[in-house]
Design a protein around this motif. Structure first.
Motif, mmCIF file in Angstrom:
data_model
loop_
_atom_site.group_PDB
_atom_site.id
_atom_site.type_symbol
_atom_site.label_atom_id
_atom_site.label_comp_id
_atom_site.label_asym_id
_atom_site.label_seq_id
_atom_site.Cartn_x
_atom_site.Cartn_y
_atom_site.Cartn_z
ATOM 1 N N ASP A 272 43.684 -18.276 50.806
ATOM 2 C CA ASP A 272 44.783 -19.073 50.255
ATOM 3 C C ASP A 272 45.811 -18.189 49.555
ATOM 4 N N PRO A 273 46.924 -18.757 49.056
ATOM 5 C CA PRO A 273 47.992 -17.945 48.455
ATOM 6 C C PRO A 273 47.536 -17.111 47.255
ATOM 7 N N ARG A 274 46.399 -17.490 46.600
ATOM 8 C CA ARG A 274 45.910 -16.719 45.459
ATOM 9 C C ARG A 274 45.066 -15.531 45.883
ATOM 10 N N GLY A 275 44.762 -15.458 47.204
ATOM 11 C CA GLY A 275 43.895 -14.399 47.689
ATOM 12 C C GLY A 275 42.432 -14.789 47.723
ATOM 13 N N THR A 276 42.148 -16.078 47.480
ATOM 14 C CA THR A 276 40.765 -16.560 47.475
ATOM 15 C C THR A 276 40.375 -17.053 48.869
#
Length: 815
Positions: A272-276
């Motif tokens: 996802d956009p958070r890098g998760t």
């Protein structure tokens, strides 16, 4: 002295004992708005609570005021004791003016000298830009043409002034194509299309297409493989943009040196956009298809993070990437419309009502556009508003000489449009006939003729036919130009009792109802029914009509309501002008889809009597139409060209574009289910979620797939999936065709079976052997290599599909 001190202390104690309770009562208030920021003209909802000593305090009658940035009062309210909820909560709302001052507004609530405030801000309405971009395919080979399509709108209008620019970048970051949309190229709907051709030595990998318009931008990716045999795999998603809660389908290929490589056990992760990492999957060797194809899906959470997601596929030491974007979930919008009756006389009042809601809550003060149309021409356009419960109402007055026939009501609210229809009949004038209607004369035969084109049918008129044991149906001939039959209740009861069908024959149209259908109609109506075939004028949308246009209706005389749906099909015949017909195979019956505003395929067979005979489960507006379609890329495909053109002309199959059919491309399981559903005109029901991988949002295929399931034509897999995106094999297609024969043409299923002569007959899977044998015996399947092999596991092409489907319909005498 002590006595005086005692008296003073006593008086002080009494004073404080009477005063302290007044100071001890504690008032608590809360106040808030449903948003922090609003636009001029928007609705502001204010809520809060009022308590005293920890208990709800409606008796305090809290007062509210809202002040603009210049401190002027824009809204005031005071709650009565009855208006405060039992739990102490309070709420109200108001609507900002369209020219409301910009800036910070103050909301103040006062009760028992206690004050609580909050603020909100009114900002200027910004122009809404809509920017989309896509490619005609997700995967290309070197030297292939890439077509880029998109839309650029500002406030719903084409916006070339935003200087839309398309840039295509190769995997190494170099720009390989640039294009800017000029105002001269602007289309009415704000769409554009451009194309370029990849170099023969184009870099292999994922390419990025970026559309920039003003401050808005949108991206899409596609994959380029080497020649016709890619050396490396790729990974793609079925869409470039999703909403929160959507299903994401991921597919790709695992190749090594141009060959399928299931032994690499490909690993997938979605970040996802958070890098998760939010989704992970690894395919076993057995789960990779023979050609290296892989696929999987997952569902985004309803609160999924907004932004760009990265899909990573790791095979050995290689990593392939693709991206998609997640946008905010759109609240479900619901708009309804209905009329107080389905049928009116000239001069009547039509009451139009409905409801508007969003996210399950009523929308108040919403603008509702109501349009009354006849044959596509607007007669009345008004705008009304919803009340506090989200309901709206409008009364439309029919003229005393209003045109008879079907009318359409279109309602638009929240950018959502719904429609309904009603019928207008000639108003009885007490014995005198309106101009243009034939004056009934002496009838040479029964049944009796009524007024206004309607013929009354009593039991005495048809009793002889009903009692004739050899007659399967009772025939009623409409006389002297009548277009409707008013069949009395006792006639219907007798027909059901004797298990007789009913045929109503007019000058140019004939309707036949089975005994079971009449029984269901009688249960719904419990009275006499009027069966009608009105000739109407209608916009053909550029199509060539080969018959009159008919509006078929069944009316319950007790309620004046139309009955439009039938559990069993009604057989209809309409007279065709054969002088207009060039190829009867390309002539079919279509009905007018009011919601989609287009003519949609029904089917039908041309009879020796010059009529089109068809079956339908619903009544609407129908006409016979002939089309003549072909495609530029089927030249040289002589064994399939004619069949493709016939099915395309009947709207059973469609091209990739107006000029491109792609005869050699594969067909997916979903696409073939759609083709069968269209060809057989299968009845559709409300979405039931039959297969876990065919969601309601898959609206381009779900209705047809579920219709085929209810007909027993598709069965899905053991795990409850249908696998809609997988290419269909020739044996899977044969199995579906055989089930279609059993459902629609059971007499064909009794054909004497021939022994399969294919050299690879032993390779046909057990579930498909009998299906292949039936299709072979009927001549639907003729094999490959001059009939030597069947190639059961080979993927079926679009050309092969067209030929097999054509043969099925031809053998069933559907042309």
């Amino acid at each position: 002295m002590k006595k005086r001190i005692f008296i003073c202390l006593t008086m002080i104690s009494l004073i404080f004992s009477s005063v302290i309770p007044a100071f001890a009562a504690s008032t608590s208030l809360t106040v808030s708005t449903d948003a922090d920021t609003y636009l001029p003209g928007e609705k502001v909802t204010i809520s809060g609570s009022v308590f005293q000593d920890g208990q709800p305090a409606p008796e305090l009658n809290p007062r509210l005021s809202v002040k603009a940035p210049n401190s002027s009062s824009v809204f005031n309210w005071q709650w009565s004791e009855e208006e405060v909820e039992e739990d102490g909560s309070i709420s109200t709302f108001f609507t900002l003016n369209d020219d409301a001052a910009l800036g910070e507004y103050t909301v103040t609530i006062v009760a028992a000298e206690t004050t609580e405030t909050t603020t909100f801000t009114v900002v200027e309405a910004k122009e809404v830009n809509v920017v989309t971009v896509s490619t005609d395919k997700q995967s290309y080979v070197q030297g292939e043409k890439v077509t880029i399509n998109g839309t650029v709108l500002r406030d719903g209008q084409p916006a070339p002034q935003l200087n839309p620019t398309v840039t295509v970048k190769a995997p190494n970051g170099s720009s390989i194509f640039n294009w800017q949309w000029s105002e001269a190229e602007a289309k009415e709907d704000g769409s554009f299309s451009t194309s370029f051709t990849l170099n023969e030595d184009a870099v292999v990998g994922n390419y990025k297409v970026t559309l920039v318009a003003g401050e808005e931008s949108e991206n899409v990716t596609f994959n380029v493989s080497e020649g016709t045999t890619p050396e490396e795999g790729f990974i793609l998603t079925d869409k470039n943009t999703y909403e929160q809660g959507d299903k994401v389908t991921i597919s790709g290929k695992v190749l090594q040196d141009g060959e399928p490589a299931p032994q690499l056990n490909p690993r997938l992760s979605v970040i996802d956009p958070r890098g998760t990492s939010i989704f992970n999957w690894q395919w076993s060797e057995d789960e990779v298809e023979a050609d290296g194809t892989i696929s999987i899906f997952f569902t985004l959470n309803d609160d999924a993070k907004l932004g760009t997601y990265t899909v990573k596929l790791v095979t050995g030491e290689e990593t392939k990437e693709s991206t998609f974007t997640v946008t905010e979930q759109t609240l479900d919008k619901q708009v309804t419309v209905s009329t107080d009756s389905d049928k009116y006389d000239q001069g009547d009042t039509v009451t139009i009502t409905g409801e508007v809601s969003q996210g399950g809550s009523a929308v108040t003060s919403a603008n509702v556009k109501v349009t009354v149309e006849k044959n596509g021409e607007p007669l009345k356009v008004v705008t009304v508003q919803t009340d506090d419960d989200g309901n709206y109402e409008y009364e439309y007055e029919l003229a005393s000489d209003a045109t008879v026939g079907s009318y359409t009501v279109k309602v638009t609210a929240l950018d959502h449009e719904v429609t309904t229809t009603f019928m207008v009949s000639l108003k009885s004038s007490g014995g005198s006939n309106p101009p243009g209607n034939p004056v009934p004369g002496p009838s040479p035969v029964t049944p009796d003729k009524g007024n206004n084109g309607k013929q009354d049918v009593a039991l005495s008129n048809v009793l002889t036919q009903i009692n004739n044991e050899k007659a399967k149906n009772v025939l009623i001939k409409l006389l002297d130009g009548n277009v409707a039959a008013n069949v009395q209740k006792d006639v219907l009861q007798k027909l059901v009792e004797k298990q007789k069908g009913l045929t109503i024959e007019g000058e140019k149209a004939t309707l036949t109802f089975t005994a079971k259908t009449l029984q269901k109609l009688l249960e719904k109506a419990n009275g006499s029914l009027v069966f009608a075939a009105h000739k109407v004028e209608h916009d053909m949308k550029g199509h060539k009509a080969t018959s009159d246009v008919f509006d078929f209706t069944v009316t319950n005389t007790l309620t004046n309501k139309l009955i439009t749906e039938f559990e069993q099909p009604v057989v209809v015949e309409i007279k065709v002008d054969t002088t207009k017909v060039k190829d009867a195979r390309k002539t079919a019956v279509y009905y007018w889809n009011e919601e989609e505003q287009e003519w949609q395929y029904v089917g039908g067979t041309m009879t020796e009597n010059g009529t089109m005979m068809f079956k339908t489960h619903h009544f609407s507006v129908y006409a016979a139409i002939e089309q003549d379609k072909t495609f530029a890329d089927i030249t040289g495909w002589d064994w399939a060209k004619d069949q493709i053109e016939v099915l395309a002309s009947r709207d059973i199959i469609q091209g990739k574009s107006v000029d491109v059919f792609a005869p050699g491309a594969n067909v997916t399981r979903a696409q073939f289910a759609i083709l069968l559903s269209r060809a057989l005109n299968l009845p559709q029901k409300a979405y039931a979620g039959v297969f876990s991988d065919v969601p309601a949002t898959m609206d381009w295929a779900a209705p047809e797939i579920e219709a085929a399931y209810h007909a027993g034509i598709v069965t899905g897999k053991d795990d409850g999936t249908f696998d809609p995106y997988s290419p269909i094999t020739r044996q899977q297609m044969a199995a579906m065709i055989a089930r279609a024969i059993n459902y629609q043409y059971p007499t064909l299923a009794e054909t004497e079976m021939k022994q399969l002569s294919f050299e690879d007959a032993t390779q046909i899977h057990g579930y498909a052997v009998e299906s292949v044998q039936l299709a072979f015996s009927l001549g639907i399947i003729q094999g490959k290599q001059e009939g030597k092999i069947f190639a059961p596991a080979e993927f079926a092409t679009r050309a092969q599909t067209a030929v097999m489907l054509y043969r099925l319909l031809d053998i069933a005498e559907e042309f």
